[in-house]
Design a protein around this motif. Structure first.
Motif, short mmCIF file in Angstrom:
data_model
loop_
_atom_site.label_atom_id
_atom_site.label_comp_id
_atom_site.label_asym_id
_atom_site.label_seq_id
_atom_site.Cartn_x
_atom_site.Cartn_y
_atom_site.Cartn_z
N LYS A 72 -24.50 45.30 -6.46
CA LYS A 72 -24.65 46.21 -7.60
C LYS A 72 -23.32 46.44 -8.29
CE LYS A 72 -28.85 48.67 -6.21
NZ LYS A 72 -29.44 49.96 -5.78
N GLU A 73 -22.22 46.52 -7.52
CA GLU A 73 -20.90 46.65 -8.12
C GLU A 73 -20.59 45.44 -8.99
OE1 GLU A 73 -17.84 47.33 -5.28
OE2 GLU A 73 -18.58 49.31 -4.67
N LEU A 74 -21.01 44.30 -8.52
CA LEU A 74 -20.79 43.06 -9.27
C LEU A 74 -21.74 42.90 -10.45
CD1 LEU A 74 -20.46 39.70 -7.31
CD2 LEU A 74 -19.08 40.54 -9.17
N GLU A 128 -9.88 43.86 -10.65
CA GLU A 128 -11.28 43.61 -10.35
C GLU A 128 -11.41 42.63 -9.18
OE1 GLU A 128 -14.14 44.84 -11.70
OE2 GLU A 128 -12.84 46.27 -12.71
N PRO A 129 -12.41 42.83 -8.29
CA PRO A 129 -12.61 41.88 -7.19
C PRO A 129 -13.05 40.53 -7.73
CG PRO A 129 -14.43 43.43 -7.30
CD PRO A 129 -13.40 43.92 -8.28
N SER A 130 -12.67 39.50 -7.06
CA SER A 130 -13.05 38.15 -7.48
C SER A 130 -14.54 37.97 -7.33
CB SER A 130 -12.32 37.11 -6.63
OG SER A 130 -12.94 35.86 -6.77
N PRO A 131 -15.27 37.58 -8.42
CA PRO A 131 -16.71 37.37 -8.30
C PRO A 131 -17.05 36.34 -7.25
CG PRO A 131 -16.05 37.42 -10.62
CD PRO A 131 -14.79 37.39 -9.80
N ILE A 132 -16.26 35.28 -7.15
CA ILE A 132 -16.55 34.23 -6.17
C ILE A 132 -16.40 34.77 -4.77
CG2 ILE A 132 -15.82 31.99 -5.28
CD1 ILE A 132 -14.95 31.26 -8.10
N LEU A 133 -15.32 35.52 -4.55
CA LEU A 133 -15.08 36.09 -3.23
C LEU A 133 -16.18 37.08 -2.88
CD1 LEU A 133 -13.27 36.44 -0.77
CD2 LEU A 133 -12.01 38.22 -2.02
N THR A 134 -16.59 37.91 -3.85
CA THR A 134 -17.62 38.91 -3.60
C THR A 134 -18.96 38.25 -3.34
OG1 THR A 134 -16.45 40.38 -5.12
CG2 THR A 134 -18.63 41.04 -4.47
N ASP A 135 -19.30 37.23 -4.12
CA ASP A 135 -20.54 36.50 -3.86
C ASP A 135 -20.55 35.93 -2.46
OD1 ASP A 135 -21.40 37.03 -6.35
OD2 ASP A 135 -21.08 35.04 -7.19
N ALA A 158 -27.61 44.51 5.21
CA ALA A 158 -28.29 44.24 3.93
C ALA A 158 -27.97 45.33 2.91
CB ALA A 158 -29.80 44.13 4.15
N GLU A 159 -27.89 46.58 3.36
CA GLU A 159 -27.54 47.67 2.44
C GLU A 159 -26.12 47.53 1.92
OE1 GLU A 159 -28.38 51.05 4.88
OE2 GLU A 159 -30.44 51.28 4.11
N GLU A 160 -25.22 47.04 2.79
CA GLU A 160 -23.84 46.80 2.35
C GLU A 160 -23.81 45.66 1.33
OE1 GLU A 160 -19.62 46.93 2.08
OE2 GLU A 160 -21.20 48.38 2.58
N ALA A 161 -24.58 44.62 1.58
CA ALA A 161 -24.66 43.50 0.63
C ALA A 161 -25.21 43.97 -0.71
CB ALA A 161 -25.55 42.39 1.20
N LEU A 162 -26.19 44.87 -0.68
CA LEU A 162 -26.78 45.41 -1.91
C LEU A 162 -25.75 46.24 -2.68
CD1 LEU A 162 -29.28 45.87 -3.68
CD2 LEU A 162 -29.87 47.81 -2.21
N ARG A 163 -24.98 47.02 -1.95
CA ARG A 163 -23.95 47.84 -2.61
C ARG A 163 -22.94 46.96 -3.36
NH1 ARG A 163 -18.98 49.20 -2.05
NH2 ARG A 163 -18.71 48.01 -0.11
N ILE A 164 -22.48 45.93 -2.68
CA ILE A 164 -21.50 45.02 -3.31
C ILE A 164 -22.13 44.31 -4.51
CG2 ILE A 164 -20.09 42.95 -2.95
CD1 ILE A 164 -19.83 43.81 -0.01
N SER A 193 -28.98 38.09 -9.20
CA SER A 193 -29.45 37.20 -8.14
C SER A 193 -29.10 37.76 -6.76
CB SER A 193 -28.84 35.81 -8.31
OG SER A 193 -29.30 34.94 -7.30
N CYS A 194 -27.87 38.22 -6.59
CA CYS A 194 -27.44 38.79 -5.31
C CYS A 194 -28.17 40.10 -5.00
CB CYS A 194 -25.93 39.02 -5.31
SG CYS A 194 -24.96 37.51 -5.14
N ILE A 195 -28.40 40.90 -6.05
CA ILE A 195 -29.16 42.14 -5.84
C ILE A 195 -30.56 41.81 -5.35
CG2 ILE A 195 -30.18 44.17 -6.98
CD1 ILE A 195 -27.77 44.10 -8.93
N GLY A 196 -31.19 40.82 -5.99
CA GLY A 196 -32.53 40.41 -5.59
C GLY A 196 -32.58 39.91 -4.16
N GLN A 197 -31.60 39.09 -3.77
CA GLN A 197 -31.56 38.57 -2.40
C GLN A 197 -31.37 39.70 -1.38
OE1 GLN A 197 -28.66 35.35 -2.18
NE2 GLN A 197 -29.36 34.60 -4.16
N SER A 198 -30.52 40.66 -1.72
CA SER A 198 -30.28 41.79 -0.82
C SER A 198 -31.52 42.65 -0.68
CB SER A 198 -29.12 42.64 -1.35
OG SER A 198 -27.94 41.87 -1.50
N LEU A 199 -32.20 42.89 -1.80
CA LEU A 199 -33.44 43.67 -1.76
C LEU A 199 -34.52 42.96 -0.94
CD1 LEU A 199 -33.63 44.85 -5.49
CD2 LEU A 199 -33.29 46.32 -3.49
N THR A 200 -34.59 41.63 -1.09
CA THR A 200 -35.60 40.86 -0.36
C THR A 200 -35.41 40.99 1.14
OG1 THR A 200 -35.85 39.28 -2.17
CG2 THR A 200 -36.58 38.56 -0.01
#
Length: 582
Positions: free
Chosen positions: A42-44, A2-9, A34-40, A48-55
């Motif tokens: 969602k995988e995670l 699994e990818p590191s949550p800290i690294l992915t964040d 932004a779409e790439e950030a949203l994809r990552i 909070s990150c999904i919301g920031q990417s959507l914003t």
């Protein structure tokens, strides 16, 4: 593995930071990031990150004019931020929604969202976002015609931009502030400020912002009659807006360039440019440019001697303008109420009397604002009505006369609206001394004054006024109440009824007086009754009116410290019961 949550964040935040920085010169890249950030995100499964990417996606789509998509994405982000209790995230998403609203034609909702954002950003001491919100609020104030408040908002945005150490935020407010200076005849101040804005935009490589700065300088060059320079600035600005997908900016440029060609006497180029502006604004709901373009096209047709086409454009302008006046006036009132509420909440720690005084002061300022606007518009409307009279004497063509008749109806409607607004605001400024009220005389005088109404001769008036009522009040307020009750009773009578009537009784109850009017007119359902005192609400749009009468009646009763109750049944009739303390 699994990818590191800290690294992915960290990756998500890095992508979003880069996307935000690129918005000033490469929006397509911003959207991809932004779409790439949203994809990552969602995988995670990181809300909070999904919301920031959507914003951020919502923001970028708002900038390029995909307003419906932008609002839907932002609302999705807000739902996620509410789950994780992210106050700033909610404010960021609401800021984008506000932009989508005020860039089309819903200034009230735009301002409501901005006020909400500003409270959060002030609480968090977020100067960067404060500057963005204050600049946007200034723009809406300008739409309302309240340039004094707009200047304060822009100056506040500049100060917040300085605190955030951001030249772009400062220059964003320079542009509209320069425009206000220009309109006030301060040409040198306008040019100095817009040149400073252009300098900042070039230093920060804010390409999109540069387009708005060039547009601002083009307006100054137009006033100084440096037409070649003005045209060059407008064309360069348009080119950038087209590349960036900035719809509002593009429509603004087309309109101003069309106005420039009209000044230069190049009617063909002016017409072509303004038709583009009109079609584009119709497609994208940019209402301010719509009616402005119609007015200039009317001028062009008139210069060419094509009076039928001129009347057509003038009719479209009047229709659009009337819509703006009605909608905007109601929305201004609602929006300023929102601001008053924000100020009240910010001062909750103060004494109750201080809060009440502040609200009353704002109410007086608002009434003063509307009085000035309504009073200033009376002159042009009166002139238009006079010109219409002259035109009817001179014009013989039947088609043109039909347009003139339509124009006359709309001019009269605008005049009636302004009369209503003036009556409404006069209540706050007139200091009539109290006098003994002769209810019977007022009632009969009011009835007599409406002899011109269509249904007048068909209506029976049943008057029952108790004699020797001792009641003192401002005569104008009592007269306003009776006029509106009687006028409505006549207008909404059921003429198919054998004996349409209006019964008016006035009774003395010692400490109070009651006025009751009952009719057997068309009546209303309960849903309609709940709305009748709302400004510009009309019970029946087939019957001529402005939707101001009952709102004015309610204001008059409130000033008399009274109360009003309404009972009505559709197809049966209506009863108004007014109680006034002595």
């Amino acid at each position: 593995m699994e990818p590191s949550p800290i690294l992915t964040d960290t990756k998500v935040h890095s992508l979003l930071k880069e996307a935000y920085e690129k918005r000033v010169n490469d929006l397509e890249a911003s959207i991809r990031l932004a779409e790439e950030a949203l994809r990552i995100s969602k995988e995670l499964e990181d809300k909070s990150c999904i919301g920031q990417s959507l914003t951020q996606l919502s923001l970028f789509h708002m900038i390029i004019g995909d307003f419906e998509l932008s609002i839907n994405i932002a609302k999705e982000a807000i739902e996620l931020f509410e789950v994780v209790d992210d106050e700033k995230g909610i404010a960021d998403a609401k800021y984008t929604i506000a932009g989508a609203f005020y860039k089309t034609d819903d200034y009230n909702l735009g301002l409501t969202y901005l006020v909400d954002c500003l409270k959060t950003y002030k609480k968090l001491n977020d100067h960067h976002n404060q500057a963005r919100v204050e600049k946007s609020m200034g723009t809406i104030y300008e739409y309302f015609g309240d340039t004094d408040s707009a200047i304060k908002a822009y100056e506040s945005a500049i100060e917040s931009g300085k605190k955030a150490d951001d030249l772009n935020l400062q220059s964003n407010a320079f542009n509209p502030l320069s425009g206000i200076y220009l309109n006030r005849g301060k040409i040198k101040a306008a040019m100095d400020l817009i040149e400073k804005s252009i300098q900042y935009k070039k230093e920060t490589e804010d390409t999109r912002g540069l387009a708005f700065s060039l547009y601002g300088r083009g307006k100054v060059y137009t006033v100084t009659k440096e037409y070649d320079k003005a045209e060059a600035d407008f064309l360069e600005s348009e080119k950038i807006h087209e590349e960036m997908g900035e719809k509002l900016g593009l429509a603004m440029c087309w309109h101003k360039r069309g106005a420039l060609y009209l000044k230069m006497g190049e009617l063909d180029k002016a017409e072509e440019t303004l038709v583009n502006a009109l079609q584009y604004s119709n497609k994208n709901r940019i209402i301010l440019i719509k009616f402005k373009a119609n007015l200039l096209l009317h001028e062009i047709a008139k210069k060419r001697g094509n009076y039928e086409l001129a009347l057509k454009y003038l009719q479209q302008y009047i229709n659009e303008k009337e819509s703006v006046i009605n909608d905007r006036t109601a929305k201004v009132i609602e929006s300023y109420d929102v601001i008053n509420e924000m100020q009240r909440l910010e001062q909750d720690a103060r004494a109750q009397k201080e809060k009440a005084d502040l609200i009353e002061k704002k109410k007086i300022e608002l009434d003063s604002f509307f009085y000035r606007i309504s009073h200033d518009l009376k002159g042009p409307i009166t002139s238009l009505m006079s010109l219409n009279y002259v035109a009817k004497l001179e014009v013989q063509d039947e088609t043109a006369l039909r347009f003139i008749d339509d124009y006359e109806k709309q001019a009269n409607r605008l005049n009636n609206i302004l009369d209503g607004l003036l009556n409404l605001t006069k209540m706050s400024f007139n200091e009539d001394s109290k006098q003994e009220i002769d209810f019977e005389k007022i009632i009969y005088d009011c009835i007599s004054s409406y002899k011109f109404l269509t249904n007048y001769d068909l209506v029976e008036f049943r008057i029952d006024v108790v004699s020797n009522i001792q009641f003192e009040a401002e005569w104008a307020l009592i007269n306003t109440v009776m006029q509106n009750l009687i006028e409505n009773g006549i207008k909404y009578a059921r003429i198919e009824e054998n004996k349409p009537y209006i019964a008016i009784t006035v009774k003395d109850h010692g400490s109070k007086v009651t006025i009751t009017t009952t009719d057997n007119g068309i009546g209303m359902d309960q849903e309609t009754v709940d709305k009748i005192f709302t400004m510009f609400f009309r019970v029946n749009r087939t019957i001529e009116g402005t939707g101001l009468g009952l709102h004015i009646l309610k204001r008059a009763i409130e000033r008399l410290n009274g109360e009003v109750d309404v009972d009505s049944e559709l197809g049966k009739g209506t009863t108004f019961r007014i109680t006034l303390p002595k």
